[in-house]
Design a protein around this motif. Structure first.
Motif, PDB file in Angstrom:
ATOM      1  N   SER A 692      21.504  -0.923  56.205  1.00 28.97           N
ATOM      2  CA  SER A 692      20.517  -1.065  55.134  1.00 28.97           C
ATOM      3  C   SER A 692      20.273   0.286  54.462  1.00 28.97           C
ATOM      4  N   TYR A 693      20.297   0.268  53.124  1.00 29.77           N
ATOM      5  CA  TYR A 693      19.925   1.446  52.350  1.00 29.77           C
ATOM      6  C   TYR A 693      18.621   1.146  51.626  1.00 29.77           C
ATOM      7  N   GLU A 694      17.644   2.083  51.743  1.00 28.22           N
ATOM      8  CA  GLU A 694      16.333   1.891  51.137  1.00 28.22           C
ATOM      9  C   GLU A 694      15.936   3.166  50.401  1.00 28.22           C
ATOM     10  N   LYS A 695      15.476   3.007  49.184  1.00 22.79           N
ATOM     11  CA  LYS A 695      14.978   4.122  48.396  1.00 22.79           C
ATOM     12  C   LYS A 695      13.498   3.855  48.097  1.00 22.79           C
ATOM     13  N   TYR A 696      12.638   4.768  48.560  1.00 25.31           N
ATOM     14  CA  TYR A 696      11.187   4.592  48.399  1.00 25.31           C
ATOM     15  C   TYR A 696      10.656   5.540  47.329  1.00 25.31           C
ATOM     16  N   PHE A 697       9.584   5.108  46.705  1.00 26.18           N
ATOM     17  CA  PHE A 697       8.867   5.907  45.714  1.00 26.18           C
ATOM     18  C   PHE A 697       7.416   5.980  46.174  1.00 26.18           C
ATOM     19  N   GLY A 698       7.137   6.900  47.114  1.00 26.58           N
ATOM     20  CA  GLY A 698       5.848   6.907  47.783  1.00 26.58           C
ATOM     21  C   GLY A 698       5.696   5.596  48.534  1.00 26.58           C
ATOM     22  N   GLU A 699       4.496   5.043  48.470  1.00 26.91           N
ATOM     23  CA  GLU A 699       4.277   3.701  49.017  1.00 26.91           C
ATOM     24  C   GLU A 699       4.082   2.695  47.894  1.00 26.91           C
ATOM     25  N   LYS A 700       4.438   3.128  46.660  1.00 21.77           N
ATOM     26  CA  LYS A 700       4.260   2.242  45.518  1.00 21.77           C
ATOM     27  C   LYS A 700       5.414   1.274  45.339  1.00 21.77           C
ATOM     28  N   ALA A 701       6.628   1.724  45.643  1.00 16.51           N
ATOM     29  CA  ALA A 701       7.789   0.941  45.252  1.00 16.51           C
ATOM     30  C   ALA A 701       8.967   1.262  46.157  1.00 16.51           C
ATOM     31  N   TYR A 702       9.933   0.377  46.120  1.00 16.13           N
ATOM     32  CA  TYR A 702      11.202   0.647  46.799  1.00 16.13           C
ATOM     33  C   TYR A 702      12.260  -0.314  46.280  1.00 16.13           C
ATOM     34  N   VAL A 703      13.503   0.079  46.458  1.00 10.74           N
ATOM     35  CA  VAL A 703      14.643  -0.797  46.255  1.00 10.74           C
ATOM     36  C   VAL A 703      15.485  -0.707  47.520  1.00 10.74           C
ATOM     37  N   ALA A 704      16.181  -1.799  47.841  1.00 12.14           N
ATOM     38  CA  ALA A 704      16.944  -1.817  49.086  1.00 12.14           C
ATOM     39  C   ALA A 704      18.147  -2.730  48.927  1.00 12.14           C
ATOM     40  N   ALA A 705      19.194  -2.382  49.646  1.00 11.68           N
ATOM     41  CA  ALA A 705      20.382  -3.225  49.764  1.00 11.68           C
ATOM     42  C   ALA A 705      20.785  -3.227  51.232  1.00 11.68           C
ATOM     43  N   ALA A 706      20.975  -4.419  51.787  1.00 13.46           N
ATOM     44  CA  ALA A 706      21.288  -4.536  53.207  1.00 13.46           C
ATOM     45  C   ALA A 706      22.417  -5.533  53.396  1.00 13.46           C
ATOM     46  N   VAL A 707      23.268  -5.239  54.355  1.00 15.59           N
ATOM     47  CA  VAL A 707      24.310  -6.184  54.762  1.00 15.59           C
ATOM     48  C   VAL A 707      24.158  -6.415  56.257  1.00 15.59           C
ATOM     49  N   PHE A 708      24.510  -7.630  56.673  1.00 16.50           N
ATOM     50  CA  PHE A 708      24.447  -7.948  58.103  1.00 16.50           C
ATOM     51  C   PHE A 708      25.657  -8.786  58.476  1.00 16.50           C
ATOM     52  N   PHE A 709      25.999  -8.708  59.737  1.00 10.65           N
ATOM     53  CA  PHE A 709      27.135  -9.462  60.279  1.00 10.65           C
ATOM     54  C   PHE A 709      26.771  -9.920  61.676  1.00 10.65           C
ATOM     55  N   LYS A 710      26.962 -11.209  61.939  1.00 12.39           N
ATOM     56  CA  LYS A 710      26.716 -11.760  63.274  1.00 12.39           C
ATOM     57  C   LYS A 710      27.951 -12.517  63.728  1.00 12.39           C
ATOM     58  N   ASP A 711      28.381 -12.213  64.923  1.00 10.22           N
ATOM     59  CA  ASP A 711      29.510 -12.902  65.549  1.00 10.22           C
ATOM     60  C   ASP A 711      28.943 -13.791  66.652  1.00 10.22           C
ATOM     61  N   LEU A 712      28.740 -15.074  66.327  1.00 10.09           N
ATOM     62  CA  LEU A 712      28.207 -16.011  67.318  1.00 10.09           C
ATOM     63  C   LEU A 712      29.316 -16.407  68.273  1.00 10.09           C
ATOM     64  N   LYS A 713      29.091 -16.133  69.543  1.00  7.80           N
ATOM     65  CA  LYS A 713      30.112 -16.422  70.544  1.00  7.80           C
ATOM     66  C   LYS A 713      30.190 -17.906  70.884  1.00  7.80           C
ATOM     67  N   THR A 766      16.858  -6.149  47.234  1.00  5.61           N
ATOM     68  CA  THR A 766      15.404  -6.227  47.097  1.00  5.61           C
ATOM     69  C   THR A 766      14.906  -5.124  46.183  1.00  5.61           C
ATOM     70  N   ALA A 767      13.880  -5.453  45.404  1.00  8.62           N
ATOM     71  CA  ALA A 767      13.197  -4.442  44.596  1.00  8.62           C
ATOM     72  C   ALA A 767      11.733  -4.810  44.482  1.00  8.62           C
ATOM     73  N   SER A 768      10.869  -3.799  44.576  1.00  2.69           N
ATOM     74  CA  SER A 768       9.432  -4.000  44.410  1.00  2.69           C
ATOM     75  C   SER A 768       8.870  -2.749  43.760  1.00  2.69           C
ATOM     76  N   PHE A 769       8.306  -2.892  42.566  1.00  4.07           N
ATOM     77  CA  PHE A 769       7.757  -1.706  41.927  1.00  4.07           C
ATOM     78  C   PHE A 769       6.788  -2.085  40.814  1.00  4.07           C
ATOM     79  N   PRO A 770       5.794  -1.224  40.569  1.00  5.06           N
ATOM     80  CA  PRO A 770       4.927  -1.383  39.401  1.00  5.06           C
ATOM     81  C   PRO A 770       5.638  -0.857  38.164  1.00  5.06           C
ATOM     82  N   LEU A 771       5.522  -1.583  37.069  1.00  4.38           N
ATOM     83  CA  LEU A 771       6.253  -1.203  35.856  1.00  4.38           C
ATOM     84  C   LEU A 771       5.706   0.044  35.192  1.00  4.38           C
ATOM     85  N   GLU A 772       4.542   0.500  35.605  1.00  2.88           N
ATOM     86  CA  GLU A 772       4.017   1.752  35.071  1.00  2.88           C
ATOM     87  C   GLU A 772       4.912   2.933  35.438  1.00  2.88           C
ATOM     88  N   MET A 773       5.777   2.748  36.434  1.00  8.10           N
ATOM     89  CA  MET A 773       6.716   3.801  36.784  1.00  8.10           C
ATOM     90  C   MET A 773       7.783   3.971  35.698  1.00  8.10           C
TER      91      MET A 773
END
Length: 924
Positions: A692-713, A766-773
């Motif tokens: 997972s990569y996450e970029k934060y802007f204080g506690e106001k905003a962030y964007v993230a991209a995550a990948v996951f892989f599961k090998d069910l036996k 994922t992205a979450s931010f106030p547009l005032e930024m």
């Protein structure tokens, strides 16, 4: 291959705006970075409230976590951002909600069904009122929950972890507040479907919370109460399953050509009722010093749902009670796929039915946690207990026109994307013409299911001891190490009495006027009005119902499943610097030893009467070692790169572990056969990797991209084994007189088995931010958005659901290949508005049928839109503390649709209408 389609919205929010927000951050006048790169940017310091407060608190939780997590935080006391917890969870990246009775109720995490996730309350596993261990979230009032954390990756100290994720609901901690808080709220609700039968469209919710501190802030208490009384209003048209060519190929559906795919019946109904729930939460927290903190939690919720489906039903299988003429389909319409699309069915004998359900659920949970902090050691001791019960009553009344027969000609138009239409030739609106009688489906049938779950057996009982030790200076990478043990003893019991509801001594009966409700309008299905009545009162007055549990087919429906789980773990916590890059995380291993068993009975028809019922008791013990690693690399400018790898398990469904079975011997061949549960099941096991990569802007905003892989036996699904050893069951078998062939020791047995697994992978944006930024002219506006793309090569078989999903391999239940969530909001000067939308693609969902069994169906993807506006009076106002709000749910009246294989073969089309809610909050 992972489906790479992306909406323009998700791409824009998760990718394109990242450099714009980065430049907005750079423009702030005061930006500093510590050598570890972990410091937050010094954005404007303001006090945030409302939705912004909830968002920023959730961002802080995500940023501070060492695992990959998602979080929901209450905007204020008793105020989660949605009407229900499930609706809030369904908006998180990687999660999707399934609606039941119009409410978001069960949650799929990362494309896996609810079976793979575990739910905790204040860090403790909770019991459930269903046959399985998955939680129905609408049983937990959102007003009493302060926040939810979803752990997508586990660590060694996370007890009760799930394979797809672990959902931890938290109630408030009173010593986290600096002063007394009193909050009350009320809601008045209306359903757009309006009044029907004896149920109006109005509902209400009320909650009150009290938080206070005493003894110089060393003692804190919190008490919360929530009440809701919500109407149940539903319009539905359903068709029988399966859709098949079997009978048309045999010429048993006159008027239809061989090869026509046909359903043997259709119904339309209006369901009405009420769902009433009361919940109480209490916490006492005592912290006489920094050395000792003691917290006592109690949670109680009690719900009662009563509803009746008044329905018109037509059997199209040439079964009309044996009267002539029989079925004939005239003017049949068949589409290009060979599927029946409409026609006129003559020689049918429709029914008017009343299907009554009363369900009472109760959950109690208690926990006592003690934390001791010494100079270099922290010790945590925790004991807990929870219990859930479910008592249910299902009754049906069957009415037909008399004197018999009153055969009808009924027009049918099948609509894949709307309400299929039914056009009867006779009048079914007159209650004086309809009689309780021995119809083609009998006079009635009833069930009385009961479930008790304790942790100890739908009572949940356990104890945990944990210690944290500081690491020596010679190991600079590690800050401390946790060791701990946990014990849980769970038992779930189910019984299900059933029986025919027979006519009383008076014989056929017309339901008296004092038991009649206002007729219900099935005009949405082309039928018009049909009678509605008090079903349980009709049973009491005109019928006899004596449910039993000792019939041969009912014996295996009563069972007990027990689990005794011992867990031990060691986790080393990482906190160090790699140059300018900070590194946090943990590495550890968890040992889980499970002792599972089940007790039930089976019916041996070969034995004399009174000796037919024999006990069966089976189980196994197994141990899993679960290593895990979580690393969070904190780069300059508040960039976080997370990597996690773990071995994960999820225990099998409780009902799949039942010992109950049906058993017999073919007297012609001597071959035994049977079906039932499997107490010898192993858990689902998987190896998982997350990035997972996450970029934060204080506690106001962030964007993230995550990948996951599961090998069910492996994957648990129902399979038939031809080499099953029946020796234990045959030990008491008595061959009947005249049987001349020997009894064979092996035969065919159908039961849940551990089968082949496969790969599951996904991408989350994922992205979450106030547009005032972006620009000051947009101050107050903000957006949250996520897009999830799932893909799996796992295929399973489910013979128990073959009538709806077919007998060929199917994809994973709960898996939507695409899930989107979007919220746009505005908040400024006390005014707040938001619009939220959650969208998911088609999936295979799990429902409960009338037999009380779990079945799978293809569910059409849905797009649910909600909105809210509110105004909070300013501190300077004489109405300070008061908030007025208006909410709307399911604003587009999104239907719930299921189908059999292809969408031109519908099974259900359901509308629950729009819901409007007017409310007030007041905080002292």
């Amino acid at each position: 291959m992972l489906n790479r389609k992306r909406s323009a919205l998700s791409l824009a929010l998760a990718v394109a705006l990242t450099p714009l927000m980065a430049s907005a951050q750079t423009a702030e006048p005061s930006t500093t970075t510590t050598p570890t790169g972990t410091a937050a940017t010094n954005l404007d310091t303001v006090q945030v409230t409302g939705i912004r407060r909830g968002i920023e608190n959730a961002i802080a939780i995500k940023q501070d976590a060492t695992s990959v997590v998602e979080a929901i935080s209450a905007e204020d006391i008793g105020k989660l951002p949605d009407v229900s917890i499930a609706e809030s969870l369904g908006r998180l990246p990687g999660l999707a909600a399934q609606r039941v009775a119009g409410r978001a109720q069960v949650i799929s995490v990362r494309g896996l069904s609810p079976d793979f996730a575990t739910t905790l309350l204040n860090g403790r596993e909770v019991v459930s009122t269903g046959d399985n261990r998955s939680v129905e979230f609408d049983q937990y009032p959102s007003e009493l929950v302060n926040g939810v954390t979803v752990y997508k990756t586990p660590d060694a100290a996370l007890v009760g972890q799930g394979l797809s994720g672990t959902i931890d609901m938290q109630t408030v901690r009173p010593l986290s507040f600096a002063e007394r808080v009193i909050a009350i709220s009320g809601r008045y609700q209306k359903s757009s479907l309006g009044k029907a039968a004896n149920v109006d469209p109005y509902g209400n919710r009320f909650s009150a919370s009290y938080i206070d501190q005493f003894l110089d802030n060393t003692l804190g208490i919190s008490i919360g109460y929530a009440h809701s009384d919500m109407p149940i209003q539903e319009n539905q048209v359903g068709l029988y399953e399966p859709w098949t060519t079997e009978q048309t190929d045999l010429g048993n559906r006159p008027g239809l050509a061989p090869g026509t795919v046909f359903s043997d019946g259709i119904k339309a109904l209006r369901r009405t009722g009420n769902n009433e729930r009361d919940g109480v939460m209490a916490t006492v927290q005592f912290r006489p010093s920094n050395v000792w903190t003691s917290t006592l939690d109690a949670f109680h919720t009690e719900a009662e749902q009563i509803d009746t489906a008044n329905q018109f039903e037509v059997n199209l299988s040439n079964y009309n009670g044996g009267y002539t003429p029989g079925l004939l389909i005239t003017n049949p319409q068949v589409n290009a796929d060979g599927t029946f699309a409409g026609g006129v069915a003559t020689g049918v004998y429709p029914l008017v039915r009343g299907m009554y359900n009363k369900r009472k659920d109760k959950i109690d949970a208690f926990g006592w946690n003690n934390e001791f902090n010494f100079e270099r050691v922290k010790v945590v001791a925790d004991v807990n207990y929870s219990k859930a019960t479910r008592n249910e009553l299902n009754l049906e009344n069957n009415l037909q026109l008399t004197p018999m027969p009153q055969l009808d000609s009924v027009g049918v138009v099948v609509k894949p994307d709307g309400f299929s239409q039914i056009s009867p030739g006779l009048d079914y609106s007159n209650p004086d013409a309809l009689f309780l009688t021995n119809t083609i489906y009998g006079s009635g049938y009833g069930k009385v299911p009961m479930v008790e779950d304790r942790l100890k057996g739908a009572r949940l009982k356990g104890a945990r001891l944990q210690a944290t030790f500081a690491m020596p200076d010679s190991l600079p990478w590690f800050s401390d190490v946790d060791v701990g043990v946990n014990y849980a003893d769970r038992r779930k019991d189910k019984t299900q009495a059933e029986g025919n509801i027979l006519l009383g001594d008076q014989g056929d009966a017309n339901i008296a006027g004092d038991l009649q409700y206002a007729p219900v309008n099935l005009g949405f299905a082309g039928i018009g009005y049909i009678p509605a009545w008090n079903v349980p009162a009709a049973v009491d007055r005109y019928m006899v119902f004596n449910p039993v549990t000792n019939l041969d087919y009912l014996i295996p429906k009563a069972w007990t499943v027990q689990e005794k789980t011992s867990t031990a773990w060691i986790r080393a916590n990482i906190n160090t610097d790699l140059g300018e890059v900070g590194l946090r995380g943990n590495i550890g291993v968890q040992m889980v030893r499970t002792d599972q068993s089940s007790q039930s009975n089976y019916f041996d028809r070969s034995r004399p009467d009174g000796q037919n019922i024999l006990p069966i008791d089976d189980g196994k013990t197994y141990t899993d070692w679960l290593p895990s690693l979580n690393l969070a690399f904190m780069f300059p400018h508040q960039q976080t790169l997370r990597f996690a790898v773990a071995k994960q398990v999820a225990r099998p469904r409780v009902d799949q572990m039942r010992a109950g079975l049906e058993f017999g011997v073919d007297t012609a061949t001597g071959k035994p056969g049977g079906s039932g549960g499997n107490p010898l099941l192993d858990p689902w096991r998987a190896n998982a990797i997350d990035l997972s990569y996450e970029k934060y802007f204080g506690e106001k905003a962030y964007v993230a991209a995550a990948v996951f892989f599961k090998d069910l036996k492996s994957y648990v699904y129902t399979q038939s084994r031809d080499d099953y050893d029946f020796s234990d069951l045959l030990a008491s078998y008595v061959p009947p007189p005249g049987m001349i062939v020997p009894v064979l020791p092996t035969g065919t047995f159908s039961a849940p088995q551990n089968g082949q697994g496969g790969k599951l992978k996904g991408l989350e944006l994922t992205a979450s931010f106030p547009l005032e930024m972006l620009t000051e002219s947009l101050r107050g506006f903000g957006v949250q958005a996520s897009a999830t793309f799932n893909d799996s090569d796992i295929k399973i078989l489910d013979p128990e659901s073959a009538s709806s999903v077919g007998s060929d391999p199917i994809s994973l239940p709960g898996l939507s290949e695409r899930v989107y969530n979007f919220t746009a909001y505005y908040e400024r000067s006390g005014f707040e508005a938001r619009v939220s939308q959650r969208r998911r693609s088609d999936f295979i969902g799990e429902i409960g049928n009338f037999n009380g069994n779990r079945t799978l169906r293809y569910v059409v993807g849905e797009n649910v839109t909600d909105a809210q506006v509110s105004y909070t009076f300013a501190d300077s106002s004489s109405l300070h503390g008061l908030t007025l709000l208006l909410q709307g749910s399911n604003l587009t009246n999104e239907p719930y649709r299921t189908y059999a294989g292809t969408k031109d073969r519908p099974l259900e089309y359901v509308e629950w209408g729009r819901t409007y809610m007017l409310g007030v909050n007041y905080k002292f």
